[in-house]
Design a protein around this motif. Sequence first.
Motif, PDB file in Angstrom:
ATOM      1  N   VAL A  50     -10.446  14.316   3.323  1.00 17.80           N
ATOM      2  CA  VAL A  50      -9.843  15.633   3.523  1.00 17.80           C
ATOM      3  C   VAL A  50     -10.624  16.654   2.693  1.00 17.80           C
ATOM      4  CG1 VAL A  50      -7.740  16.969   3.171  1.00 17.80           C
ATOM      5  CG2 VAL A  50      -7.578  14.601   3.876  1.00 17.80           C
ATOM      6  N   LYS A  51     -10.819  17.834   3.250  1.00 20.78           N
ATOM      7  CA  LYS A  51     -11.523  18.900   2.538  1.00 20.78           C
ATOM      8  C   LYS A  51     -10.757  19.270   1.278  1.00 20.78           C
ATOM      9  CE  LYS A  51     -14.082  23.089   3.117  1.00 20.78           C
ATOM     10  NZ  LYS A  51     -15.191  22.481   2.414  1.00 20.78           N
ATOM     11  N   SER A  52     -11.487  19.470   0.197  1.00 14.81           N
ATOM     12  CA  SER A  52     -10.872  19.900  -1.057  1.00 14.81           C
ATOM     13  C   SER A  52     -11.630  21.119  -1.588  1.00 14.81           C
ATOM     14  CB  SER A  52     -10.891  18.768  -2.089  1.00 14.81           C
ATOM     15  OG  SER A  52     -12.209  18.479  -2.493  1.00 14.81           O
ATOM     16  N   ASP A  53     -10.999  21.804  -2.508  1.00 15.46           N
ATOM     17  CA  ASP A  53     -11.641  22.937  -3.167  1.00 15.46           C
ATOM     18  C   ASP A  53     -11.062  23.043  -4.577  1.00 15.46           C
ATOM     19  OD1 ASP A  53      -9.116  24.106  -2.811  1.00 15.46           O
ATOM     20  OD2 ASP A  53      -9.803  25.670  -1.460  1.00 15.46           O
ATOM     21  N   ASN A  54     -11.405  24.106  -5.287  1.00 13.12           N
ATOM     22  CA  ASN A  54     -10.932  24.264  -6.665  1.00 13.12           C
ATOM     23  C   ASN A  54      -9.409  24.277  -6.760  1.00 13.12           C
ATOM     24  OD1 ASN A  54     -13.526  24.328  -7.624  1.00 13.12           O
ATOM     25  ND2 ASN A  54     -13.663  26.563  -7.622  1.00 13.12           N
ATOM     26  N   GLN A  55      -8.741  24.805  -5.751  1.00 13.17           N
ATOM     27  CA  GLN A  55      -7.279  24.905  -5.802  1.00 13.17           C
ATOM     28  C   GLN A  55      -6.586  23.575  -5.536  1.00 13.17           C
ATOM     29  OE1 GLN A  55      -5.464  28.260  -3.864  1.00 13.17           O
ATOM     30  NE2 GLN A  55      -7.324  29.489  -4.083  1.00 13.17           N
ATOM     31  N   THR A  56      -7.225  22.663  -4.817  1.00 11.57           N
ATOM     32  CA  THR A  56      -6.590  21.373  -4.502  1.00 11.57           C
ATOM     33  C   THR A  56      -7.185  20.212  -5.289  1.00 11.57           C
ATOM     34  OG1 THR A  56      -8.094  21.027  -2.642  1.00 11.57           O
ATOM     35  CG2 THR A  56      -5.968  22.082  -2.158  1.00 11.57           C
ATOM     36  N   GLN A  57      -8.268  20.446  -5.992  1.00 14.19           N
ATOM     37  CA  GLN A  57      -8.980  19.384  -6.698  1.00 14.19           C
ATOM     38  C   GLN A  57      -8.064  18.615  -7.655  1.00 14.19           C
ATOM     39  OE1 GLN A  57     -12.605  20.666  -8.522  1.00 14.19           O
ATOM     40  NE2 GLN A  57     -12.813  18.814  -9.732  1.00 14.19           N
ATOM     41  N   GLY A  58      -7.179  19.294  -8.338  1.00 15.07           N
ATOM     42  CA  GLY A  58      -6.281  18.633  -9.282  1.00 15.07           C
ATOM     43  C   GLY A  58      -5.403  17.590  -8.623  1.00 15.07           C
ATOM     44  N   GLN A  59      -4.902  17.891  -7.435  1.00 13.94           N
ATOM     45  CA  GLN A  59      -4.054  16.931  -6.723  1.00 13.94           C
ATOM     46  C   GLN A  59      -4.850  15.686  -6.325  1.00 13.94           C
ATOM     47  OE1 GLN A  59      -2.775  20.429  -4.402  1.00 13.94           O
ATOM     48  NE2 GLN A  59      -0.915  19.229  -4.079  1.00 13.94           N
TER      49      GLN A  59
END
Length: 135
Positions: A50-59
């Motif tokens: 799944v695509k991730s970015d700085n906002q979802t990286q923690g999860q």
Amino acid sequence: MSASRDFLEYVLDLLAPLGPITTRRMFGSVGLYLDGRMFAIVSGEDRFYVKSDNQTQGQFDEADCPALTYTTTKPNGESKTVALSFRAPPESVLDDRQQMLDWAQLGLEAAARVPEKKQRARSGGSPTSAYRHRK
């Protein structure tokens, strides 16, 4: 190795409530798109990312989700591993449609935050054709 048709169809079935997902084969993997934005990949090893970015990286970090990587070899023979912005959610999501949709939603949100590519203006042709047509 390329993604198996059976695994791809299984993933698409789980993601069906999201809407009309389109696919595009690339380098042995398959990109999954919704509304023209790639939000997930099914790899040639039959793994869902799944695509991730700085906002979802923690999860993704919290759930210990590995990144999609590939290895390239430089002309000098040195190998380099490159991590892409796609992460594999826990494999247990493949057994639970709602969990799968929750993780896919993170990918959709990350994809929506990517700025759209600007269309390049068409040139009048190649430099060679411009040379041929000059007076």
